[in-house]
Structure formats: structure tokens, C-alpha cells
Design an enzyme around this catalytic site. Structure first.
Site, PDB file in Angstrom:
ATOM      1  N   PHE A   1      68.402  74.063  22.904  1.00 11.96           N
ATOM      2  CA  PHE A   1      67.467  74.322  21.830  1.00 11.96           C
ATOM      3  C   PHE A   1      67.286  75.811  21.561  1.00 11.96           C
ATOM      4  O   PHE A   1      66.461  76.194  20.744  1.00 11.96           O
ATOM      5  CB  PHE A   1      66.105  73.703  22.156  1.00 11.96           C
ATOM      6  CG  PHE A   1      66.143  72.200  22.210  1.00 11.96           C
ATOM      7  CD1 PHE A   1      66.344  71.458  21.064  1.00 11.96           C
ATOM      8  CD2 PHE A   1      66.002  71.534  23.412  1.00 11.96           C
ATOM      9  CE1 PHE A   1      66.393  70.082  21.107  1.00 11.96           C
ATOM     10  CE2 PHE A   1      66.053  70.155  23.464  1.00 11.96           C
ATOM     11  CZ  PHE A   1      66.254  69.422  22.307  1.00 11.96           C
TER      12      PHE A   1
ATOM     13  N   ASP B   1      66.179  63.997  26.021  1.00 19.48           N
ATOM     14  CA  ASP B   1      66.658  65.044  26.937  1.00 19.48           C
ATOM     15  C   ASP B   1      65.669  65.260  28.084  1.00 19.48           C
ATOM     16  O   ASP B   1      65.342  66.389  28.433  1.00 19.48           O
ATOM     17  CB  ASP B   1      66.868  66.343  26.157  1.00 19.48           C
ATOM     18  CG  ASP B   1      67.734  67.346  26.917  1.00 19.48           C
ATOM     19  OD1 ASP B   1      68.551  66.905  27.749  1.00 19.48           O
ATOM     20  OD2 ASP B   1      67.588  68.556  26.684  1.00 19.48           O
TER      21      ASP B   1
ATOM     22  N   GLY C   1      63.950  81.680  29.461  1.00 15.47           N
ATOM     23  CA  GLY C   1      64.780  80.487  29.572  1.00 15.47           C
ATOM     24  C   GLY C   1      65.639  80.305  28.344  1.00 15.47           C
ATOM     25  O   GLY C   1      65.621  81.097  27.403  1.00 15.47           O
TER      26      GLY C   1
END
Length: 656
Positions: A350, A463, A346
Site C-alpha cells: 500500500f 491482507d 514502514g
């Protein structure tokens, strides 16, 4: 023989059988040894009330319903603590089931079943209580939930003496003393910890637990008594102290996993320190010295005023926090085969995320990002301490980190099931049942409530979205990436990437997206959007054609609600027999409450937890409003005030 006579005859036969069984069992001594293959049947003590005042017929009906409710909560809601009460013909049976915090859901239910089987021999007695190593179960015809019964405790000691008597005694006393201090300060009144012997020749394992409905002070009193009683067992290698309201245990043999320990260090502040007098004396003696250097201190405070004002107050004091583990860069390279694309699972704002296997065989998730070079090392270390000391069932744990030049690698626990968005619409897309969806909603709410109000500092996620909600092996939710935004460089935050100037992401609260105004209610808004996605099975940014008008999922939900047809929002893949429509409609209304434009109208996440867990609580009907700047009542860059004595509220989860 008429029907009444047949019923009386059958009931008399049943009672006779129960009495015979009870007589045989009363002759047997409780089992005090435990085998790994039959751990749940390790009975320590049980009692049966000798009072038979309740109506026989109604008592059995009440008892069966109460026990069934307790089991359903343990099995379906996957909780370790359950309460239930059944009222019939003016008479009640209250019930409680409590499993130790280290016990899996399967073993918890199995232990409950053993206990119920044991308590059935009590017949018409109006109360009974069974204590097992892994759980205890109790019922009464009165409300006993606040009963700790401190003077009626029992201590059970092992029969093997430690070869290192003095060292073993000191180690155990230190461990269980810390546990009695820390446990009443945890969110669920449970703590597990270990302590190595001075020569590292062995380890002591210990737990302490109180019933969650007790007050903090009663829990403290109960554990203090159990702590004192365990002294009778030392220097034997194991001991257990039980009471109606609490349980303590120590052993030189492991009875929970190393990954199931509680970080009790932050919970030991001021405690029952024996050094209070010396501290007071030191403070008094130091006054003279402080007077001599007062001018110097004032000058230092003045010089640091500017830099301190820029520091985010949400970091709080980290002196008592244990820092995260530090990994070597080479170990992380080996774990990911030099960060091969084959290991990439993923990525996002970040950074990239890799799956890795460490030298000890543990599978972890490794997040690779760029370190915030503009922030000082002390500040950076404090941030990592705060994040790594967050321990909650519904929050991903930060295990450690590694820094290499400008790069920062964060090592998290790995969730094999991936993220929620993959289950709802991605590669792992599958039809989650209503029970699974509700547990994900409820667990996410609990995790956010902990970050906002129950941890010792306030953490705003900023988030929240389905890709940041991961699922464990039991499809329980764990929130990822909390607190990480403060570790990013300035040019990767929401505001500087112009995300704050647009509502395109769908999850971002309008006051934060447009003006950068931050509070816990930003997470509340995002949570409401996630709930609508879970219930509908649609992405928040999916365009819905409603009478030739393109609508977002949120607008579509509001339109249905205002027309009284929000039941139509429910995913048509769900089996209608799995849920009650009014329950799902209530949760949709809670989600809409969370997405109201006026910040003050949104509930706190602790209030959301209460609304989700208690059907009897009526929420204030949500009101749709167009976003206006007047709706924003909080200043930009609000610092969240900290409470040093914040405690977690206990909420009973009712079965749905």
C-alpha cells in the site's frame, strides 16, 4: 464457647457494624457535583433492597464471588461491561457492571471499586444498585438483565441556567434526540456526540447508553423515556437521566474528549423523523412527474447498465456518510519534513508510511501511495467515506486524506507501539504474556467480525497478517489497511502481482491465492494463521524441521493436532502458570478450523468471537484436508450482499 457459637457471634458483630454504617450513610444526601480530581466518587443515587430472604452465609459468599468476577472482567479483559452470576446451595446472585463508553479502563475499575464500597452498606439486602457519573453497579438474587424499569427513572438537573435559553434548549433537544435514535443502532448501545450553539458561543456535550443485554426495542423505549424526563432540566446547563437499563446526560461543560465522539450520522436513517407525512405526500405527488419522465429514466438506466455492473456492490449507499477530512499537501510535507526518510516507519503493497505531527500537535501515520486513476472520482470518494466512517475499538481510524497529482496520502491515527510482528519477532521483540496474546487474538476477531457483519456494508480485508495488526498503549490490537486495496491501481492488487498464483506468503487462503475467489472466509483463513503465530511465537513461513521434513507452521500445527500433542505448539517463552493448557489447545483448534481448505467448513468471524469468549461452547473438531478445486463453492469476484438493517451481536467476554 464452641466453634459454631464463635461464628454466630462474629457474624452478628459484622451485621451490627454494617447496620451502623448504613444508618449514617442513609442520613447523607447523594453527591451531585463532580470534580476532576475525584470524578469516580460522584454518586448520583443508590438503593438497597429491604428483603432479606436469602440464607445469610451463602448470600455473602455468592455476593463476594460475583463482585470479584465482575472486577476481574473489567480489569483483566479491559471491558466496560461485565455480567456475572454465582450459584451456591441453590441460591444465586446476579451482578452487572457498566462503565460509560468514554471512561478509561483505570477509571472504570476505580468507579467500580467506589460503587462496591457504597453497596457494601446494604448488608443482607438481596439486591442493590449504585449510579455514578462514570458507571453503575447492580446485584440481585434474581435475573434482572432484561430489566429496563422505564417507569422508575430519575432525573438530576444542574442549578445553572443558560443565558441563551431558547437557543440552548433547541440545541440540547436536537442532540439528545439524535442520540436516542442512534444509540440502539450501535454495536455496544453507546454513543457520544457534541452540538454547537447557533452562534458558536458554546458547545453541548451528550451521551446515551443502554445495558448491552437489552433488546434494541427495549433500549429505544428506555431512552425515549429518559429523553422526555431530561426536558425538565432545560434550559439548565446540565442534566442526567438514569434508569435500571439506560443513562442519558448532557452538559455545556466537556466530560469526554473530542476524539471520543461517535459518528452518529449514518445511524439516523429513517429514525423518528417528523417529516414522514411530508415525505409520503411528496412521493404521492411525484408519481405524476415520474410517469411523464419514465421513458427517459428507462433509457438512462439502460445506458448505465454496463458501468453499474462493474461497480463493486460492497460500497453500498454513501449518501448519509460523512466524508473524511481533507488535508493540504503542504501541511503533510511540514508534518514529515518533506517526507524525510527519518520519518519513515514502514511500507508495503500500500506504499510508504510516515510518522507526522500536524499543526495542532496531533501525531498521525501518513500513508503515501499511488491513486487508482482508472476509477472515477465519485467511486473514489464513496470508498473513502466508507473507510473513514468505520469506528471500532479494534480498527485503525482513517482521519483524512490528501491527493496530489497521481499520489494519494491517507492520514490515520498513530499507534506508538507499532505492529504485532515487531513485538513477536522484530525490533520490539518481547515476551508477551498469555493474557496479552489472548486479548490480541480476541480483539482482532472482534474487529474482523465488525467489518464482515456489523458495519453497514461488508468489508473484506484480504491482507490480514501480523504486520497489519497494530498495538495501542494498552497493547490492544487495531487492524490496519482494511478497504485500502480498492484504492490501489489495478497493477498493485493481489491478483495482478501474481501473488494469487502462489501460497508463499503463508497468510493467503488457497482459493483466493490460486483462483482469486473472494469471500469473508479469506480473512478467516488469514486470521487462523495469525493465531498460530501468536501462540507459537513463530512466523508462518518459518521452516520447521520435523523428522528431516521441512514443514510450514500450519503443517506443523496440523501434525501436532492429529497426534493429540498440539499443546507443544505453545511458545516455550510463556510462563505455564499463566494459562490453562486446555484453554490454549482449544484456541489452537479454533485456529485450525479457520484454516480448513474447504471454504464452507471455516466459521464466520462472529462464530469465532463466540467460540473464543465462551468456554462452554464446543467447536466442531477441525478436519485437515488437501486443497482441491472442488473445495471452492463461491464464484469468482463474488459481491457481498448488503443488509441495510444489520445489527451487531452482543457477546459476553468471560475471564480466561
Amino acid at each position: 464457647m464452641n466453634l459454631k457459637q464463635m461464628e454466630k457471634s462474629l457474624l452478628s458483630w459484622r451485621l451490627a457494624c454494617l447496620m451502623v454504617v448504613m444508618m449514617f450513610l442513609s442520613m447523607a444526601k447523594p453527591v451531585t457535583s463532580q470534580t476532576s480530581s475525584d470524578r469516580n466518587s460522584t454518586l448520583m443515587r443508590y438503593y438497597c433492597s429491604q428483603y432479606f430472604g436469602m440464607n445469610e452465609t451463602y448470600f455473602y459468599q455468592n455476593l463476594n464471588t460475583t463482585l470479584s468476577s465482575l472486577r476481574r472482567q473489567l480489569l483483566v479483559n479491559r471491558v466496560r461491561y461485565a455480567l456475572a452470576r454465582t450459584l451456591l446451595n441453590g441460591e444465586s446472585v446476579w451482578g452487572l457492571a457498566s462503565c460509560r463508553g468514554y471512561v478509561s479502563n483505570t477509571n472504570c475499575v476505580a468507579c467500580f471499586d467506589y460503587a462496591v464500597s457504597q453497596l457494601r452498606v446494604c448488608g443482607r439486602g438481596n439486591g442493590a444498585h449504585a449510579f455514578y457519573n462514570d458507571c453503575d453497579v447492580r446485584y440481585e438474587n434474581n435475573n434482572f438483565y432484561a430489566d429496563a424499569n422505564i417507569r422508575a427513572g430519575i432525573v438530576i438537573c444542574g442549578n445553572i441556567t443558560s443565558p441563551q435559553q431558547t437557543e440552548f434548549r433547541k440545541t440540547v433537544e436536537g442532540l439528545i434526540s439524535d442520540l436516542r435514535t442512534a444509540t440502539p443502532r450501535t454495536s455496544d448501545f453507546y454513543a457520544a456526540s457534541t452540538r454547537a450553539l447557533p452562534d458558536r458561543s458554546g458547545t453541548v456535550y451528550g451521551i446515551a447508553q443502554c445495558n448491552q443485554n437489552l433488546s434494541q426495542s427495549v433500549c429505544e423505549d428506555c431512552l425515549n423515556s429518559r429523553y422526555s424526563s431530561l426536558d425538565d432540566c432545560l434550559p439548565n446547563t446540565n442534566g442526567r437521566a438514569i434508569d435500571n437499563g439506560c443513562f442519558m446526560r448532557y452538559s455545556s461543560t466537556p466530560f469526554f474528549g473530542q476524539n471520543q465522539t461517535t459518528n452518529i450520522t449514518p445511524l439516523l436513517w429513517d429514525g423518528n423523523s417528523n417529516n414522514k407525512r411530508s415525505i409520503i405526500g411528496g412521493v404521492v405527488g411525484g408519481v405524476c412527474l415520474l410517469l411523464l419522465v419514465l421513458a427517459f429514466v428507462l433509457w438512462r438506466l439502460r445506458s448505465k447498465k454496463t458501468s453499474r455492473s462493474q461497480q463493486d456492490k460492497s460500497t453500498g449507499s454513501t449518501e448519509l456518510l460523512q466524508g473524511p477530512a481533507r488535508y493540504s499537501y503542504n501541511d503533510l510535507k511540514v508534518a514529515t519534513e518533506n517526507f524525510s526518510d527519518d520519518y519513515k516507519i514502514g511500507g508495503g503493497v500500500f506504499g510508504e508510511v510516515y510518522k507526522g505531527t500536524l499543526k495542532d500537535g496531533e501525531t498521525v501515520a501518513i500513508k503515501k501511495t499511488v491513486m487508482a486513476s482508472t476509477r472515477g472520482k465519485i467511486h473514489f470518494d464513496d470508498e473513502l467515506k466508507i473507510i473513514s466512517n468505520v469506528h471500532h475499538r479494534h480498527l485503525i481510524r482513517l482521519l483524512g486524506y490528501c491527493s496530489k497529482g497521481p499520489l494519494l496520502f491517507l492520514v490515520h491515527e498513530f499507534m506508538d507501539n507499532g505492529s504485532l510482528d515487531q513485538f513477536l519477532y522484530g525490533d520490539k521483540s518481547r515476551n508477551l504474556s498469555w493474557r496479552q496474546r489472548f486479548e490480541i487474538i480476541f480483539g482482532t476477531a472482534r474487529g474482523l467480525a465488525y467489518l464482515h457483519e456489523q458495519y453497514h456494508v461488508t468489508i473484506i480485508h484480504r491482507d490480514i497478517k501480523t504486520s497489519n495488526i497494530l498495538l495501542d498503549d494498552e497493547l490492544q490490537p487495531k487492524i490496519a489497511d482494511f478497504g485500502l486495496i480498492r484504492l490501489l491501481p489495478e497493477d498493485k492488487t493481489h491478483l495482478s502481482t501474481k501473488l494469487a498464483g502462489s501460497l508463499d506468503s503463508g497468510y493467503v487462503a488457497p482459493e483466493y491465492a490460486i483462483h482469486g475467489q473472494l469471500s469473508e472466509k479469506v480473512d478467516t483463513y488469514s486470521f487462523g494463521i495469525v493465531v498460530l503465530e501468536i501462540i507459537s511465537g513463530k512466523r508462518c513461513d518459518d521452516v520447521i524441521d520435523d523428522k528431516s521434513v521441512n514443514l510450514s507452521l500450519l503443517d506443523h500445527a496440523w501434525n501436532l493436532y492429529e497426534n493429540g500433542t498440539h499443546v507443544n505448539l505453545i511458545d516455550n517463552r510463556l510462563d505455564a502458570s499463566e494459562y490453562a493448557a486446555e484453554d490454549v489447545m482449544k484456541i489452537i483448534e479454533i485456529a485450525l478450523m479457520c484454516t480448513q481448505s474447504q471454504v464452507s467448513a471455516r466459521p464466520a468471524m462472529s462464530e469465532v468471537v463466540t467460540l473464543l469468549s465462551d468456554k462452554s461452547v464446543d467447536e466442531i473438531p477441525p478436519v485437515r484436508s488437501t486443497f482441491h478445486e472442488d473445495d471452492i463453492k463461491i464464484p469468482i469476484d463474488t459481491s457481498i450482499s448488503l443488509s441495510s438493517n444489520a445489527t451487531a451481536s452482543t457477546v459476553q467476554v468471560s475471564g480466561r
